[in-house]
Write a protein that holds these residues in place. Structure first.
Motif, PDB file in Angstrom:
ATOM      1  N   GLN A   1      72.851   3.496  92.712  1.00 29.19           N
ATOM      2  CA  GLN A   1      73.833   2.606  93.346  1.00 29.19           C
ATOM      3  C   GLN A   1      74.871   3.389  94.134  1.00 29.19           C
ATOM      4  N   ALA A   2      75.338   4.474  93.542  1.00 27.43           N
ATOM      5  CA  ALA A   2      76.384   5.263  94.183  1.00 27.43           C
ATOM      6  C   ALA A   2      75.878   6.032  95.395  1.00 27.43           C
ATOM      7  N   SER A   3      74.555   6.085  95.556  1.00 27.14           N
ATOM      8  CA  SER A   3      73.955   6.841  96.664  1.00 27.14           C
ATOM      9  C   SER A   3      73.514   5.952  97.817  1.00 27.14           C
ATOM     10  N   MET A   4      73.748   4.623  97.721  1.00 25.05           N
ATOM     11  CA  MET A   4      73.199   3.692  98.684  1.00 25.05           C
ATOM     12  C   MET A   4      73.998   3.629  99.980  1.00 25.05           C
ATOM     13  N   ALA A   5      73.274   3.370 101.066  1.00 23.27           N
ATOM     14  CA  ALA A   5      73.886   3.091 102.357  1.00 23.27           C
ATOM     15  C   ALA A   5      74.063   1.583 102.511  1.00 23.27           C
ATOM     16  N   GLN A   6      74.873   1.173 103.462  1.00 25.49           N
ATOM     17  CA  GLN A   6      74.971  -0.253 103.773  1.00 25.49           C
ATOM     18  C   GLN A   6      73.593  -0.769 104.183  1.00 25.49           C
ATOM     19  N   GLY A   7      73.249  -1.949 103.667  1.00 24.36           N
ATOM     20  CA  GLY A   7      71.946  -2.521 103.987  1.00 24.36           C
ATOM     21  C   GLY A   7      70.793  -1.868 103.262  1.00 24.36           C
ATOM     22  N   GLY A   8      71.100  -0.976 102.306  1.00 23.83           N
ATOM     23  CA  GLY A   8      70.047  -0.273 101.583  1.00 23.83           C
ATOM     24  C   GLY A   8      69.397  -1.135 100.513  1.00 23.83           C
ATOM     25  N   ARG A   9      68.314  -0.627  99.952  1.00 19.84           N
ATOM     26  CA  ARG A   9      67.559  -1.354  98.927  1.00 19.84           C
ATOM     27  C   ARG A   9      67.304  -0.421  97.749  1.00 19.84           C
ATOM     28  N   LEU A  10      67.733  -0.847  96.577  1.00 19.42           N
ATOM     29  CA  LEU A  10      67.488  -0.105  95.343  1.00 19.42           C
ATOM     30  C   LEU A  10      66.448  -0.852  94.522  1.00 19.42           C
ATOM     31  N   THR A  11      65.337  -0.186  94.218  1.00 21.25           N
ATOM     32  CA  THR A  11      64.298  -0.765  93.387  1.00 21.25           C
ATOM     33  C   THR A  11      64.258  -0.023  92.056  1.00 21.25           C
ATOM     34  N   VAL A  12      64.522  -0.747  90.981  1.00 20.25           N
ATOM     35  CA  VAL A  12      64.430  -0.164  89.648  1.00 20.25           C
ATOM     36  C   VAL A  12      63.015  -0.404  89.144  1.00 20.25           C
ATOM     37  N   VAL A  13      62.284   0.679  88.947  1.00 16.77           N
ATOM     38  CA  VAL A  13      60.886   0.603  88.523  1.00 16.77           C
ATOM     39  C   VAL A  13      60.750   0.967  87.050  1.00 16.77           C
ATOM     40  N   GLY A  14      61.507   1.952  86.599  1.00 18.84           N
ATOM     41  CA  GLY A  14      61.442   2.384  85.208  1.00 18.84           C
ATOM     42  C   GLY A  14      61.983   1.318  84.264  1.00 18.84           C
ATOM     43  N   ILE A  15      61.382   1.264  83.070  1.00 15.66           N
ATOM     44  CA  ILE A  15      61.749   0.214  82.119  1.00 15.66           C
ATOM     45  C   ILE A  15      62.458   0.838  80.927  1.00 15.66           C
ATOM     46  N   ALA A  16      63.637   1.428  81.182  1.00 17.37           N
ATOM     47  CA  ALA A  16      64.414   2.046  80.104  1.00 17.37           C
ATOM     48  C   ALA A  16      65.559   1.148  79.648  1.00 17.37           C
ATOM     49  N   ASN A  17      65.518  -0.110  80.082  1.00 14.89           N
ATOM     50  CA  ASN A  17      66.477  -1.128  79.611  1.00 14.89           C
ATOM     51  C   ASN A  17      67.919  -0.812  79.992  1.00 14.89           C
ATOM     52  N   GLY A  18      68.109  -0.147  81.146  1.00 12.64           N
ATOM     53  CA  GLY A  18      69.456   0.147  81.597  1.00 12.64           C
ATOM     54  C   GLY A  18      70.158  -1.080  82.146  1.00 12.64           C
ATOM     55  N   VAL A  19      71.470  -1.053  82.135  1.00 10.55           N
ATOM     56  CA  VAL A  19      72.284  -2.138  82.689  1.00 10.55           C
ATOM     57  C   VAL A  19      73.292  -1.547  83.661  1.00 10.55           C
ATOM     58  N   THR A  20      73.815  -2.387  84.546  1.00  6.62           N
ATOM     59  CA  THR A  20      74.803  -1.911  85.509  1.00  6.62           C
ATOM     60  C   THR A  20      75.738  -3.051  85.877  1.00  6.62           C
ATOM     61  N   GLU A  21      76.749  -2.732  86.682  1.00  6.49           N
ATOM     62  CA  GLU A  21      77.728  -3.717  87.125  1.00  6.49           C
ATOM     63  C   GLU A  21      77.673  -3.849  88.635  1.00  6.49           C
ATOM     64  N   TRP A  22      78.078  -5.023  89.116  1.00  6.38           N
ATOM     65  CA  TRP A  22      78.141  -5.265  90.549  1.00  6.38           C
ATOM     66  C   TRP A  22      79.552  -5.687  90.901  1.00  6.38           C
ATOM     67  N   SER A  23      80.044  -5.142  91.990  1.00  5.90           N
ATOM     68  CA  SER A  23      81.366  -5.527  92.471  1.00  5.90           C
ATOM     69  C   SER A  23      81.319  -5.673  93.992  1.00  5.90           C
ATOM     70  N   PHE A  24      81.955  -6.688  94.498  1.00  9.92           N
ATOM     71  CA  PHE A  24      81.953  -6.915  95.942  1.00  9.92           C
ATOM     72  C   PHE A  24      82.543  -5.726  96.694  1.00  9.92           C
TER      73      PHE A  24
END
Length: 348
Positions: free
Chosen positions: A258-281
């Motif tokens: 998430q911290a490495s993303m560009a505007q308009g980027g796409r992050l695909t989580v493929v691994g199933i390690a049950n991680g969680v994250t937060e979203w903020s505008f």
């Protein structure tokens, strides 16, 4: 015949003598050439408990990425020749919903009513000397090596599906892709991205040898740990990456992506390690996307095999005899493998 059987939760599988299966209507019996050991197998028998989300009741042969030679066909099956090599598409849906009709059995609309999720996932799989597979689920390998091809059924198909959906983000000059986690899937993802896009591929892992292998396939590497995100952003001129693929799926790796993303980027989580994250505008790059994918379609697998036969992707394989199948899983659990462990039941 011998097979690696998941017998009960939170217990290692057993190498047992079981009856050789007989193909029914619409099915083909494969003489297994190779069967890959996957972390998903470990989760099934070691991490999941009865009734937990993602758990599958025990009592079946493991192995959801397998290849083999046609040994026998069931009633009504035509068009297969004994001895020809095929890769088995693991997911099995109801076969008649909209998702299944387009070959996307992984997203079967009637999955909750199915007795199993796929080969080696509730239904007997390919970690055995012989395996029964629906004829529809077989992808021809031609003269390609079926043993080294076995991991493509998951370790090739899963990253391919994720990358394919992200291709619009990587079209054009000056684009960047990020691969987090350089195990079996991550290494093939680097190869797929290099073959299908002109993007600069940035790869990151905590293991030095894994990064060296990714570099050999065209990636620029950044070690995990302190300063990781800053180093990734520096490689992109501060803009961030256009597409990121997290093959771990733990909370820290998702946050790194998430911290490495560009505007308009796409992050695909493929691994199933049950991680969680937060979203903020105010901290999320505008018009960026966080999504996930699971396995892929049978059409995707045909395309993966085409890339394999063209020499564009090469799974790293460590072969094990059937007698050593449980050792393959032990080494997988211990993190002692460099490539994908593939059990070869008929070696020698």
């Amino acid at each position: 015949m011998r097979a690696v059987v998941f017998t009960q939760y939170e217990t290692s599988p057993e190498l047992k003598e079981v009856e050789r299966p007989v193909p029914g209507p619409g099915e083909v019996l494969l003489k297994v050439a190779g069967s890959g050991a996957c972390h998903s197998d470990v989760a099934l028998y070691k991490e999941f408990t009865e009734g937990a989300p993602g758990s599958i009741p025990p009592g079946f042969t493991l192995g959801h990425e397998a290849s083999g030679w046609v040994e026998e066909v069931g009633p009504g099956v035509q068009g297969f020749t004994k001895g020809d090599a095929y890769l088995a598409y693991g997911p099995i849906g109801c076969g008649h919903c909209k998702a299944c009709s387009r070959g996307q059995d992984t997203y079967c609309e009637n999955a909750a009513t199915m007795p199993y999720l796929g080969l080696g996932l509730g239904r007997d799989g390919g970690m055995a000397e012989y395996e029964v597979v629906p004829a529809r689920n077989l992808v021809p390998l031609g003269d390609a090596d079926p043993v080294d091809a076995a991991p493509l059924a998951d370790a090739g198909l899963t990253p391919y599906h994720a990358v394919k959906h992200s291709l619009p983000n990587l079209a054009g000059g000056g684009r960047y892709a990020l691969v987090i986690g350089l195990g079996g899937l991550g290494q093939i993802a680097v190869q797929i991205l290099t073959a299908l896009t002109g993007a600069t591929v940035i790869a990151t892992d905590m293991k030095e040898d894994a990064m060296r292998r990714a570099e050999a396939n065209g990636a620029v590497t950044v070690p995990g740990g302190e300063g990781q995100v800053a180093a990734i952003r520096e490689l992109t001129g501060g803009r961030g990456v256009d597409a990121a693929f997290d093959f771990v799926g733990a909370t820290p790796t998702i946050k790194t992506a998430q911290a490495s993303m560009a505007q308009g980027g796409r992050l695909t989580v493929v691994g199933i390690a049950n991680g969680v994250t937060e979203w903020s505008f105010f901290t999320t790059p505008y018009e960026s996307t966080i999504t996930n994918t699971y396995w892929g379609t049978i059409e995707d697998l045909h395309e993966v095999v085409a890339m394999y036969r063209a020499g564009q992707i090469r799974p790293e394989v460590e072969r094990f005899a059937m007698d050593d199948a449980l050792e393959a899983y032990r080494k997988l659990e211990a993190g002692e493998l460099c490539g994908r462990a593939v059990v070869v039941p008929h070696a020698g």
